[in-house]
Design a protein around this motif. Structure first.
Motif, short mmCIF file in Angstrom:
data_model
loop_
_atom_site.label_atom_id
_atom_site.label_comp_id
_atom_site.label_asym_id
_atom_site.label_seq_id
_atom_site.Cartn_x
_atom_site.Cartn_y
_atom_site.Cartn_z
N GLN A 75 7.08 -5.15 1.67
CA GLN A 75 5.76 -5.76 1.67
C GLN A 75 4.75 -4.64 1.93
O GLN A 75 4.47 -4.30 3.08
CB GLN A 75 5.68 -6.82 2.78
CG GLN A 75 4.36 -7.53 2.86
CD GLN A 75 4.31 -8.82 2.05
OE1 GLN A 75 5.29 -9.55 1.97
NE2 GLN A 75 3.17 -9.08 1.43
N ALA A 76 4.22 -4.07 0.84
CA ALA A 76 3.33 -2.91 0.99
C ALA A 76 1.96 -3.33 1.49
O ALA A 76 1.36 -2.66 2.33
CB ALA A 76 3.20 -2.16 -0.33
N VAL A 77 1.45 -4.43 0.94
CA VAL A 77 0.17 -4.96 1.40
C VAL A 77 0.40 -6.43 1.74
O VAL A 77 1.00 -7.16 0.96
CB VAL A 77 -0.91 -4.81 0.31
CG1 VAL A 77 -2.20 -5.52 0.71
CG2 VAL A 77 -1.20 -3.34 0.05
N GLU B 111 -0.36 -4.16 -9.96
CA GLU B 111 -0.66 -5.58 -10.08
C GLU B 111 -0.38 -6.28 -8.75
O GLU B 111 0.71 -6.15 -8.21
CB GLU B 111 0.19 -6.22 -11.19
CG GLU B 111 -0.25 -5.87 -12.60
CD GLU B 111 -1.63 -6.44 -12.96
OE1 GLU B 111 -2.06 -7.42 -12.32
OE2 GLU B 111 -2.27 -5.90 -13.87
N PRO B 112 -1.36 -7.02 -8.24
CA PRO B 112 -1.13 -7.72 -6.97
C PRO B 112 -0.06 -8.81 -7.14
O PRO B 112 0.03 -9.41 -8.21
CB PRO B 112 -2.47 -8.37 -6.65
CG PRO B 112 -3.45 -7.83 -7.63
CD PRO B 112 -2.71 -7.22 -8.76
N GLY C 296 0.42 1.46 3.56
CA GLY C 296 0.07 0.61 2.43
C GLY C 296 -1.32 0.86 1.89
O GLY C 296 -1.78 0.15 1.00
N LYS C 297 -1.99 1.91 2.40
CA LYS C 297 -3.36 2.12 1.97
C LYS C 297 -3.46 2.58 0.52
O LYS C 297 -4.38 2.18 -0.20
CB LYS C 297 -4.10 3.08 2.91
CG LYS C 297 -3.41 4.40 3.10
CD LYS C 297 -4.08 5.17 4.22
CE LYS C 297 -3.67 6.63 4.27
NZ LYS C 297 -2.22 6.90 4.23
N SER C 298 -2.49 3.41 0.10
CA SER C 298 -2.50 3.87 -1.29
C SER C 298 -2.29 2.70 -2.26
O SER C 298 -2.92 2.63 -3.30
CB SER C 298 -1.39 4.89 -1.50
OG SER C 298 -1.93 6.16 -1.72
N GLN D 272 -9.34 -11.16 -0.96
CA GLN D 272 -8.85 -12.35 -0.28
C GLN D 272 -7.34 -12.49 -0.40
O GLN D 272 -6.80 -12.51 -1.51
CB GLN D 272 -9.52 -13.61 -0.88
CG GLN D 272 -10.99 -13.67 -0.54
CD GLN D 272 -11.76 -14.50 -1.55
OE1 GLN D 272 -11.20 -15.06 -2.48
NE2 GLN D 272 -13.07 -14.55 -1.37
N GLN D 273 -6.70 -12.57 0.73
CA GLN D 273 -5.25 -12.80 0.81
C GLN D 273 -4.45 -11.93 -0.15
O GLN D 273 -3.52 -12.38 -0.79
CB GLN D 273 -4.94 -14.28 0.52
CG GLN D 273 -5.22 -15.16 1.71
CD GLN D 273 -6.02 -16.39 1.30
OE1 GLN D 273 -5.87 -16.91 0.20
NE2 GLN D 273 -6.89 -16.84 2.18
N LEU D 274 -4.85 -10.69 -0.25
CA LEU D 274 -4.22 -9.78 -1.19
C LEU D 274 -2.86 -9.32 -0.67
O LEU D 274 -2.74 -8.88 0.47
CB LEU D 274 -5.14 -8.57 -1.40
CG LEU D 274 -4.85 -7.69 -2.59
CD1 LEU D 274 -5.05 -8.45 -3.89
CD2 LEU D 274 -5.76 -6.47 -2.58
N SER D 275 -1.85 -9.45 -1.54
CA SER D 275 -0.50 -9.04 -1.15
C SER D 275 0.16 -8.28 -2.28
O SER D 275 -0.10 -8.55 -3.45
CB SER D 275 0.37 -10.25 -0.82
OG SER D 275 -0.11 -10.90 0.32
#
Lengths: 222, 341
Positions: free
Chosen positions: B19-21, B56-57, B43-45, B5-8
């Motif tokens: 901003q990778a994710v 760490e997110p 950003g998949k890796s 959820q809303q992972l960044s």
């Protein structure tokens, strides 16, 4: 024949001196191994991006290592006289040489340890983390284990430097072949004694190099 | 089973922010093989590393089986990671350990007793097909064998999820196929949920149930593999589909032939996730008095059946043709009459 070729050599004393050189080298090597690995690990782990990333600690350890590597060994021994006297209770003999030998070579070895650790694949450390490994597991089962050949070959290089340090230490009375060559050979102008001592030191160096190389080859499964 | 959820994730250096994710939401069901595809830099890796917090997110939640991974303390996270297997593009085996010892490492970490370790390792070696190579060092193995060790190691602690980080990207096509079949095998045998990231669409086509397409840190498209294949929406998705299916304009080169038919009909049979009607051609030939000539076709097997289209030229009596077409239409194969001479 030995009597005619080397008239001034007291073979029994020489044997004792050789034993002293081995004694100093091996004990100093053990101390260097322990302190070198601790310092090398600290350098590696506290570096930017490391597991224990810590700017100040990294700076302090690096400064310590750099300073003690920069001081010429002969001067280091003299500087350490009060410390040695406090620690060992004397400044003469083989044991008195140990603090200087260890402090002189551990920083050198620490840098070699650091290089060895850096060569461990980052991916392997990541894999261990993904398995839920503790930092101690990563240090002992991954970092040190994977870098063992580098640690052993580094120790071989350090051992050879240490043998020459023991000879320097001998000149100020630590015993061993350096002491023997200086006081029995150089001071008395008995050059046959110096010659025999030199040959023996070279042989000792070769022995250490041979053992080190053999061990490194056996351990390296890459 | 896995909810994101809303992972960044934002990487900051002194001069730049990346901003990778970017605000990523995803649900992955138990037992499915979920693929994430994207070009390098998408950003998949980073995304897959956020799942077990190797990165760490910056914000957002990862919940696996009701456990909020993103809320765990360091120690809890370590224990939780033992239930999340991971395999890597470059295998990341310890070269100082044999196959057996490499597979035993996660068991040692989990504190499994020695006897149990030995029997579990033997079991895993059989599962991944490495019997006979137990005492080899990684340097003595081929790429495919190394990845098998990686898989066995990842499965050692009976994880709930297997994360695959470009697991086949360093392998040749044949070895890739054997590793992919192993993954499908494990997925079916153990009911293991698999999340894989890749830049190769055929990996998605061969083994995934669902797919998400990533671009610029976001998921731009997701769905059942067959649906994404048949109706790619975004440009990036279309490009990935082309990797496997070829460019759609290849069909047009057949136009000339299609125009030149003098009798019968040219049909385009469209297979979308077909499992029941793969023998449609021979069925039609048997049931009706028609001649069928296959002109061109491109059909790929996916986890949920065949996908692709087939151009056929059918000749025969008008009524027979009519019936044959009606028959095909009555199945789930779509029919499009290209020419009617």
């Amino acid at each position: 024949m030995l009597k005619t070729l080397f008239p001034n050599v007291n073979w029994f004393d020489l044997l004792i001196a050789t034993g002293e050189t081995f004694y100093m080298t091996i004990l100093a090597l053990i101390g260097t191994l322990i302190f070198g690995i601790i310092l090398g690990l600290l350098l590696y782990l506290t570096a930017p991006g490391g597991i224990w990333q810590h700017k100040t600690l990294n700076f302090i350890v690096a400064a310590f290592v750099n300073i003690f590597r920069a001081i010429p060994f002969l001067i280091l021994i003299l500087l350490l006289i009060p410390f040695t006297n406090f620690l060992i209770g004397t400044i003469r003999g083989q044991n008195a040489a140990l603090p200087a030998l260890i402090i002189g070579s551990a920083p050198f070895y620490a840098r070699l340890v650091e290089i060895g650790l850096r060569e461990v694949d980052k991916g392997v450390v990541e894999a261990a983390k993904s398995m839920g490994a503790k930092t101690s597991t990563i240090i002992f089962k991954v970092l040190l284990k994977e870098s063992t050949p580098a640690l052993v070959s580094g120790l071989t290089v350090t051992a050879i430097a240490l043998i020459s340090y023991t000879a320097v230490a001998g000149v100020i009375g630590a015993g061993g072949l350096g002491d023997f060559a200086y006081f029995h050979g150089f001071v008395r102008q008995d050059f046959d004694v110096m010659f025999v001592c030199t040959v023996l030191i070279v042989i000792i160096v070769f022995i250490f190099q041979f053992i080190g190389d053999a061990l490194t080859n056996k351990l390296d499964k890459r | 089973m896995i909810s994101i959820q809303q992972l960044s994730k934002v990487f900051k250096t002194n001069t730049t922010t990346i901003q990778a994710v970017d605000d990523l939401n995803l649900r992955i069901d138990k037992g499915e093989i979920f693929g994430v595809i994207g070009y390098s830099g998408a950003g998949k890796s980073t995304f897959i590393r956020l799942i077990n917090r190797l990165e760490e997110p910056t914000a957002g939640d990862v919940i696996i089986d009701g456990q909020e991974i993103t809320a765990l303390s360091k120690n809890q996270l370590r224990l939780s990671r033992q239930e999340i297997g991971m395999i890597f593009q470059h295998f990341n085996l310890l070269w100082s350990r044999t196959v057996r010892e490499n597979i035993a490492l996660p068991l040692e970490i989990a504190g499994v007793s020695k006897e149990e370790r030995i029997s579990r390792v033997d079991e895993l070696i059989r599962l991944v097909g490495l019997a006979g190579r137990e005492d080899a060092y990684p340097s003595q193995l081929s790429g495919g064998q190394k990845q098998r060790v990686g898989i066995a190691r990842a499965l050692a602690n009976k994880p709930k999820v297997l994360l695959c980080d470009e697991a086949t990207s360093a392998l040749d096509p044949e070895t890739t196929d054997s590793i992919l079949s192993l993954l499908v095998d494990i997925n079916e045998k153990l009911g293991l949920t698999i999340i894989l990231i890749t830049h190769e669409m055929h990996v998605i086509q061969k083994i995934c149930h669902r797919v998400a397409v990533m671009e610029g840190g976001k998921i731009v498209e997701q769905g059942e593999v067959v649906d994404v294949f048949s109706h790619p929406d975004k440009a990036v998705t279309k490009k990935f589909v082309e990797q496997v299916m070829g460019k759609p304009d290849k069909d047009i080169t057949e136009e000339a032939f299609v125009q030149s038919v003098e009798s019968g009909k040219v049909l385009r049979l469209h297979f979308v996730g077909e499992t029941a009607n793969q023998a449609i051609i021979s069925q039609v030939a048997k049931k009706f008095d028609v001649e069928i000539n296959i002109i061109q076709g491109n059909v790929k097997q996916t986890q949920s059946g065949a996908y692709g289209s087939l151009f056929v030229h059918v000749t025969g009596e008008e009524t027979e043709l009519e019936q044959a077409i009606n028959y095909i239409t009555s199945t789930s194969v779509e029919v499009e009459v290209k020419t009617d001479a």
